[in-house]
Scaffold this active site. Structure first.
Site, PDB file in Angstrom:
ATOM      1  N   LYS A  10       4.175  11.342  25.482  1.00 48.24           N
ATOM      2  CA  LYS A  10       2.889  10.640  25.349  1.00 48.24           C
ATOM      3  C   LYS A  10       2.961   9.538  24.292  1.00 48.24           C
ATOM      4  CE  LYS A  10       0.147  14.572  27.031  1.00 48.24           C
ATOM      5  NZ  LYS A  10      -1.078  15.393  26.806  1.00 48.24           N
ATOM      6  N   TYR A  69      -4.553  13.208  35.967  1.00 49.31           N
ATOM      7  CA  TYR A  69      -5.432  14.193  35.312  1.00 49.31           C
ATOM      8  C   TYR A  69      -6.682  14.472  36.141  1.00 49.31           C
ATOM      9  CZ  TYR A  69      -2.719  14.119  30.932  1.00 49.31           C
ATOM     10  OH  TYR A  69      -1.736  14.252  29.971  1.00 49.31           O
ATOM     11  N   ASN A 127      -0.993  15.211  21.763  1.00 52.39           N
ATOM     12  CA  ASN A 127      -0.127  16.396  21.651  1.00 52.39           C
ATOM     13  C   ASN A 127       1.276  16.175  22.209  1.00 52.39           C
ATOM     14  OD1 ASN A 127      -0.840  16.407  24.310  1.00 52.39           O
ATOM     15  ND2 ASN A 127      -1.599  18.509  24.358  1.00 52.39           N
ATOM     16  N   HIS A 132       3.483  16.041  28.059  1.00 52.40           N
ATOM     17  CA  HIS A 132       2.910  16.710  29.223  1.00 52.40           C
ATOM     18  C   HIS A 132       4.055  17.339  29.989  1.00 52.40           C
ATOM     19  CE1 HIS A 132       0.885  17.421  33.061  1.00 52.40           C
ATOM     20  NE2 HIS A 132       1.992  16.957  33.601  1.00 52.40           N
ATOM     21  N   GLU A 142       2.630  15.790  41.022  1.00 54.73           N
ATOM     22  CA  GLU A 142       2.706  14.821  39.917  1.00 54.73           C
ATOM     23  C   GLU A 142       3.923  13.896  39.994  1.00 54.73           C
ATOM     24  OE1 GLU A 142       2.614  17.360  36.461  1.00 54.73           O
ATOM     25  OE2 GLU A 142       0.490  17.848  36.722  1.00 54.73           O
TER      26      GLU A 142
END
Ligand code: CDP
Ligand code: MG
Length: 138
Positions: free
Chosen positions: A9, A49, A112, A115, A126
């Protein structure tokens, strides 16, 4: 061989932790079979998402994920989906185990660091959002 989608991320990628994180996956025996640096758009975030649309944290999540480049990866290996989730640690870094990617590199519940797909069905959904078949070397 089982495959999973990983996103490094904007927080971790921007702090030059891509190499550190890749090393954790490679040391665990997983192969990088696709990789790219890219910028997530709001459209891409909504696709990736989709199950989070409408949640209170969703606007902040999209703002964060589109704020700077990410690194998208496909990893392969035995039980890679479950094992990479374990290597990444709990969603909230405050609850993540010692030595996990999120404990080492994540700041908070939204920013965070990584993913990873949470099931075979998620990985199958995905991976094609980020990679075409000719970009995956399996
Ligand atoms: O990423 P993971 O599968 O561990 O968690 P998730 O529950 O599927 O949530 C997806 C992402 O939304 C998280 O990784 C966080 O970046 C974000 N999130 C958040 O900002 N606040 C929450 N309360 C839950 C998730
Ligand atoms: Mg998830």
């Amino acid at each position: 061989m089982e495959k999973t989608l990983v996103l490094i991320k904007p927080d971790a990628f921007g702090k030059n932790h891509a190499g550190d994180i890749l090393k954790i996956y490679e040391d665990a025996g997983f192969k990088i079979i696709a990789a790219k640096v890219m910028r997530m758009t709001a459209e891409l975030a909504a696709k990736h998402y989709v199950e989070h649309i409408g949640r209170p944290y969703y606007p902040a999540l999209v703002e964060f994920m589109t704020s700077a480049p990410i690194m998208a990866l496909v990893l392969s290996g035995d039980d890679v989906i479950k094992k990479v989730r374990e290597l990444n640690g709990a969603t909230n870094p405050a609850e993540a185990a010692e030595g996990t990617v999120r404990k080492l590199y994540a700041a908070d519940k939204t920013k965070n660091a990584v993913h990873a797909s949470d099931s075979e069905a998620s990985a199958a959904r995905e991976i094609p959002i980020f990679f075409s078949a000719c970009e995956i070397f399996d």
